[in-house]
Enzyme design. Structure first.
Site, mmCIF file in Angstrom:
data_model
loop_
_atom_site.group_PDB
_atom_site.id
_atom_site.type_symbol
_atom_site.label_atom_id
_atom_site.label_comp_id
_atom_site.label_asym_id
_atom_site.label_seq_id
_atom_site.Cartn_x
_atom_site.Cartn_y
_atom_site.Cartn_z
ATOM 1 N N HIS B 121 0.864 -1.178 0.000
ATOM 2 C CA HIS B 121 0.000 0.000 0.000
ATOM 3 C C HIS B 121 0.907 1.237 0.000
ATOM 4 O O HIS B 121 2.001 1.200 0.545
ATOM 5 C CB HIS B 121 -0.840 -0.062 1.284
ATOM 6 C CG HIS B 121 -1.909 0.979 1.394
ATOM 7 N ND1 HIS B 121 -1.653 2.266 1.795
ATOM 8 C CD2 HIS B 121 -3.251 0.907 1.189
ATOM 9 C CE1 HIS B 121 -2.795 2.950 1.832
ATOM 10 N NE2 HIS B 121 -3.776 2.153 1.464
ATOM 11 N N ASP B 198 3.100 -4.696 7.781
ATOM 12 C CA ASP B 198 1.868 -3.930 7.633
ATOM 13 C C ASP B 198 0.707 -4.879 7.919
ATOM 14 O O ASP B 198 0.373 -5.745 7.112
ATOM 15 C CB ASP B 198 1.776 -3.358 6.218
ATOM 16 C CG ASP B 198 0.509 -2.520 6.029
ATOM 17 O OD1 ASP B 198 -0.388 -2.575 6.897
ATOM 18 O OD2 ASP B 198 0.428 -1.809 5.008
ATOM 19 N N GLN B 201 -4.431 -5.099 6.956
ATOM 20 C CA GLN B 201 -5.441 -6.010 6.414
ATOM 21 C C GLN B 201 -5.399 -7.382 7.084
ATOM 22 O O GLN B 201 -6.231 -8.241 6.753
ATOM 23 C CB GLN B 201 -5.262 -6.175 4.902
ATOM 24 C CG GLN B 201 -5.447 -4.899 4.104
ATOM 25 C CD GLN B 201 -6.875 -4.353 4.129
ATOM 26 O OE1 GLN B 201 -7.816 -5.064 4.486
ATOM 27 N NE2 GLN B 201 -7.035 -3.090 3.778
ATOM 28 N N LYS B 224 -10.294 -0.225 10.499
ATOM 29 C CA LYS B 224 -10.464 -1.388 9.620
ATOM 30 C C LYS B 224 -10.814 -2.634 10.405
ATOM 31 O O LYS B 224 -10.882 -3.736 9.843
ATOM 32 C CB LYS B 224 -9.175 -1.627 8.824
ATOM 33 C CG LYS B 224 -8.901 -0.546 7.776
ATOM 34 C CD LYS B 224 -7.740 -0.936 6.891
ATOM 35 C CE LYS B 224 -7.093 0.250 6.216
ATOM 36 N NZ LYS B 224 -7.819 0.744 5.044
ATOM 37 N N CYS B 362 -4.782 2.584 -3.636
ATOM 38 C CA CYS B 362 -3.523 3.043 -3.036
ATOM 39 C C CYS B 362 -2.419 2.022 -3.226
ATOM 40 O O CYS B 362 -1.590 1.794 -2.338
ATOM 41 C CB CYS B 362 -3.697 3.352 -1.546
ATOM 42 S SG CYS B 362 -4.759 4.763 -1.237
HETATM 43 C C1 LIG Z 1 -2.451 -2.780 3.450
HETATM 44 C C2 LIG Z 1 -2.750 -1.418 3.978
HETATM 45 N N1 LIG Z 1 -1.796 -0.718 4.595
HETATM 46 C C3 LIG Z 1 -2.005 0.513 5.097
HETATM 47 C C4 LIG Z 1 -3.232 1.121 4.976
HETATM 48 C C5 LIG Z 1 -3.395 2.494 5.503
HETATM 49 O O1 LIG Z 1 -4.309 2.555 6.552
HETATM 50 P P1 LIG Z 1 -4.810 3.964 7.062
HETATM 51 O O2 LIG Z 1 -5.417 4.683 5.917
HETATM 52 O O3 LIG Z 1 -5.799 3.635 8.121
HETATM 53 O O4 LIG Z 1 -3.609 4.684 7.599
HETATM 54 C C6 LIG Z 1 -4.276 0.419 4.354
HETATM 55 C C7 LIG Z 1 -5.639 0.992 4.225
HETATM 56 O O5 LIG Z 1 -5.978 1.671 3.308
HETATM 57 C C8 LIG Z 1 -4.029 -0.861 3.833
HETATM 58 O O6 LIG Z 1 -4.991 -1.550 3.209
#
Ligand SMILES: Cc1ncc(COP(=O)(O)O)c(C=O)c1O
Ligand SMILES: Cc1ncc(COP(=O)(O)O)c(C=O)c1O
Lengths: 164, 407, 407, 164
Positions: B121, B198, B201, B224, B362
């Site tokens: 991401h 990370d 998910q 999430k 993203c």
């Molecule tokens: C794999 C992953 N990492 C990081 C994020 C970033 O999360 P946040 O927008 O809550 O900071 C997301 C969510 O969009 C994600 O799916």
């Protein structure tokens, strides 16, 4: 059905047979914009003559709305003075945001009015506006004003993963 | 097994008139909240609200207890050894940035290398681009294969004595790839690199144990996983936290302030500058209670079952292209239908009450690699059921029909 | 005039059995929330929740509208010309840090000077210490006088062509000093310096108009003005925002991401990395609606009246030392009673149901200058009344009696 | 009244006439800690001999609880071995956190037990613990272990505002 309001025949025509698709050689104005929220891109090239848009072309990819909007736009602005272009862009913005639109004289506006359905789909306004935003910004920059869009460029795009 | 109708009854959003008909398939972007979480937030504001750590009165003590208990709750949920290893942040993104500024800025030197995977991401990629740029370090990419999988053997080829960090997602939000982390982490450690996982998910969908993983850093977001917006977590091994500098200054993160210099508080508080989102932490703890009440095994099994069903039902649709590993994957199904642009598809489905995501998610590097500008994405969680999958399939068939003449 | 009993009825915290007897005099640390704010938060989660800016479905559009309307609401509340000048942050502290990393890191050079006042909260001091250290710049202090006031003429002496920024609070949280900002701002501007106004203690209590002030930057926190925790604001003139770099990377703040480099989104979004606290923004907007419903003039007048009363009643108490300007000041009264340590005093008062703050109030430079380690502090807001002041006075007299033999 | 449980006569005595107040010359252990949440400070100096605390002194300012606690502590630990000190510190921690306390033999623990009331006042636990935390950390560092407390020192304290 509301969907049919959005996906009108006029758009279909432009989507399937986009006008002025391509990149002009030696353009006076060349600008690429991206819709940050979805990744749609457009590259707009214009040739100017005596304060008027002489030629306009677009390249890019995106949804029906953004592609049809770009196609219609490149047609409508040809031959117009910068102020006229700005006025139409203004009208177009009102149209897709609020559905309101002061219709100028002339049937050439039929195709623009075909975007009236967008206002019922607020998430798609950005799609309809992408080409026009690019146009306005390009004209502004051409007019000698400063860059509005803060392009943070700290390297080239389109590289391979493990260069060097 | 999860009784979805009982679960849905806990989620007020689905009971709203405007959402009655809603098939919500965008939990990978953000989830909804059960009333238990909303009530915990409300209850905090109604009963225990004060600025924690600051007052010598009982209300402030209740607020402090609420906040620090939430920290312990989070530590327990991810198997951290001690609650001091949990730093509250705004979201997963800020948590990655905290590691980038707090750890990498000190420990990554010119010529060093940071390995990220092509699956990341933007939040676990762009901060490392910037570290690389600031520190004169090099980004190396662990590539994914046709199916969207990573290969630990390829990692070996990237690792060297210059490797400082491997940034790797446990589950890809774009393709659903589940990375079996242990081999990657072990290889990175063997080469002397740290590993940032990370978990945005994965933590919501499956039991994650940071000690079993031996992860150095783990980031995730409350929103999430049924928790509130505005709260995220950085877990870090205590020794790494202690080797980190704060990058947000002021408020509670200091122990002493002079005219020209200051001393920091202990970890984790030195990373929490200014008044924190106590209600957010409390809500996240309530979300973890809720999930544990159901059981993370049951949640994982439910998500797996729905995802398998979705893949099964979508795969046969003519001109539908599925991306990512089959059939085992996180509860995320990315696809394209004929040449219908995902936005147009999303708008059409929305008219049918089906909310899917369209775009690059993203993860533009993933898109680039697949030669795509965008995909449509359906993602599942514990409040989704088979009917939701059925409605999606029906919707897609209708969409294909509707857009026939546009193709 | 404000009818406090009617107002208090809006605040569920005061109705709780455990808080029935509570005299809450720590609103300078954080305020409580009226049910209108709690309901707005709840309502958002129950009806409109989704990840804004990301989905092409109606629920996401509602979330986007909720978020961006909140931005416009904030802009209107502080008189900003356009909503793009409003960046949502976690709190006031993060907002200062955003200016420090985003603006100062680019525009402050070796040998440059940053002027801060001795009155500043750590959150508007430590970030500048760190900028000075990183950039090789010098911190210069605008000193306060015996009464706790700043002198614009002294500022002239500090300003030079090396001055880049003046960081000044509008109201001191430690002494209550109200700084008449215009002369300070004008002098700073005349010397070519920008001005960051810390509005954490002013925006909640009085009408603030950034354009009338001609402030370059203004920061404040939602939780000190009836809004939720976890949301703060940076206002900045658009030209400064555009000359700033983000320091949190990932998520929505990009327009395009490649393997090794990325491009940013437009302002203000390029400063909002990752999923934002939409519910927090919505709650802050509701708090502003609530305050405007009462009228900021009425709020200011109420706070003024109570503060004047408190000063009047406290001043005559034998061995009670009041600090800060008299009688006009923000709704903050700092004091010490004989040699009773403020902690002991706070514990005693807490037993009587009176919550005051004790300590250095994150303003150790102020304490140092006054030769103190700590003070007791009572602060007022629209849910306090004369009775609260009376209870405080009675409590103090009892405390003096109780601690007699300890003195 | 619960307050009297907190403010016991024993504490009064130590607060008004603190034992071992001051700074030892040439100490083996010297450590300053601050309570970050309130600014209370303590400077502890110890002399060690044969694995035992030979002398202990404290300097600092703070509330009744923190000052009395420091005074009692410096008395109680004199002559004890490091392990014994750690054991008492442990007991003290339990006492002020939970009110529970396994009373060892000997009346010298009376004065420690006087802090039992602190557990009813959770916001004051930190005050009671400040001296003991400093002690434990000092002993740990003396024992050759690494610094636990991350002192971020990027300049000297106690300066004038506009130096240089
Ligand atoms: C794999 C992953 N990492 C990081 C994020 C970033 O999360 P946040 O927008 O809550 O900071 C997301 C969510 O969009 C994600 O799916
Ligand atoms: C004057 C002043 N500035 C800044 C802050 C920091 O606010 P926050 O803790 O919400 O970031 C405060 C509150 O403590 C304050 O009183």
């Amino acid at each position: 059905m509301a969907l049919d309001e959005l996906y009108q025949e006029v758009l279909l025509d432009h989507y399937k047979q986009p006008r002025n698709k391509g990149v002009l050689a030696e353009p006076d104005i060349r600008l690429e914009l991206k819709n940050p929220f979805c990744g749609d891109e457009i590259l707009l090239t214009l040739k100017m003559a005596e304060g008027r848009v002489a030629e306009a072309a677009f390249e890019g990819h995106g949804c029906v709305i953004s592609q049809a909007s770009a196609s219609v736009m490149t047609e409508k602005i040809k031959g117009l003075r910068v102020e006229e272009v700005a006025a139409i862009a203004d009208q177009f913005t009102h149209l897709v945001r609020e559905g309101k639109y002061e219709r100028p004289e002339g049937e050439e506006f039929d195709e623009i009015e075909a975007f009236a359905g967008v206002c019922e789909f607020p998430t798609r306004v950005k799609c309809a506006m992408l080409a026009w935003r690019t146009l306005l910004q390009g004209l502004k920059e051409h007019g000698g004003r400063e860059h509005l869009h803060d392009h943070h460029a700290h390297g080239a795009e389109g590289e391979t993963p493990n260069r060097g | 097994m999860i009784e979805v109708s009982k679960i849905r009854a806990d989620f007020p959003l689905f009971a709203q008139p405007e959402n009655r008909d809603l098939v919500y398939l965008d939990s990978a972007a953000t989830t909804h909240r059960p009333r238990q979480v909303l009530e915990a937030i409300d209850e905090f504001y109604r009963r225990d609200n004060a600025n924690p750590h600051r007052g010598a009165y009982r209300l402030a003590e209740r607020a402090t207890t609420a906040y620090e208990s939430a920290r312990s709750r989070v530590a327990a949920f991810i198997g951290a050894g001690r609650s001091e290893e949990v730093v509250f942040t705004r979201n997963a993104t800020e948590a990655v940035n905290l590691v980038a500024w707090g750890w990498a800025e000190r420990h990554v030197r010119e010529g060093d290398e940071i390995i990220v995977t092509e699956l990341e991401h933007h939040s676990n990629l762009v901060p490392w681009q910037m570290v690389a740029q600031r520190r004169g370090a090099k980004l190396r990419f662990l590539e994914f294969d046709q199916a969207g999988n990573l290969d630990p053997v390829q990692l070996e080829g990237l690792l060297s004595e210059r490797s400082r960090l491997l940034a790797i997602t446990q589950v890809s939000n774009a393709l659903g790839t589940i990375n079996p982390l242990r081999p990657f982490i072990d290889k990175a450690h063997a080469a002397g690199a740290l590993v940032l996982v990370d978990g945005a998910q994965s933590v919501p969908h499956t039991a994650v144990d940071v000690r079993a993983l031996d992860a150095d850093f783990l980031v995730f977001s409350g929103h999430k996983m049924l928790g509130p917006l505005g709260i995220g977590v950085l877990y870090a091994k205590i020794e790494h936290l202690e080797a980190m500098e704060p990058f947000l200054f002021g408020g509670d993160m200091i122990s002493s302030v002079g005219y020209h210099s200051s001393e920091w508080n202990d970890v984790p508080w030195k990373f929490e500058a200014g008044t924190q989102n106590v209600a957010g932490a409390v809500g996240l703890a309530a979300a973890m209670d809720y999930l544990d009440g159901i059981g993370m095994e049951a949640v994982a099994e439910h998500d797996r079952r729905l995802t398998r069903l979705a893949v099964e039902k979508l795969a046969p649709i003519d001109q539908l292209h599925l991306y990512g590993p089959m059939p085992e994957r996180g509860p995320v199904v990315s696809f394209n239908l004929a040449t219908i642009h995902p936005h147009d598809l999303a708008t059409f489905l929305d008219q049918k009450g089906i909310a899917i995501r369209s775009g690059h998610h993203c993860a533009q590097v993933v898109m680039r690699k697949l030669g795509l500008a965008a995909t449509a994405r359906a993602s599942f969680y514990l409040y989704n059921d088979e009917q939701d999958v059925e409605r999606l399939v029906t919707g897609l068939l209708q969409a294909k029909d509707y857009f026939k003449k546009w193709l």
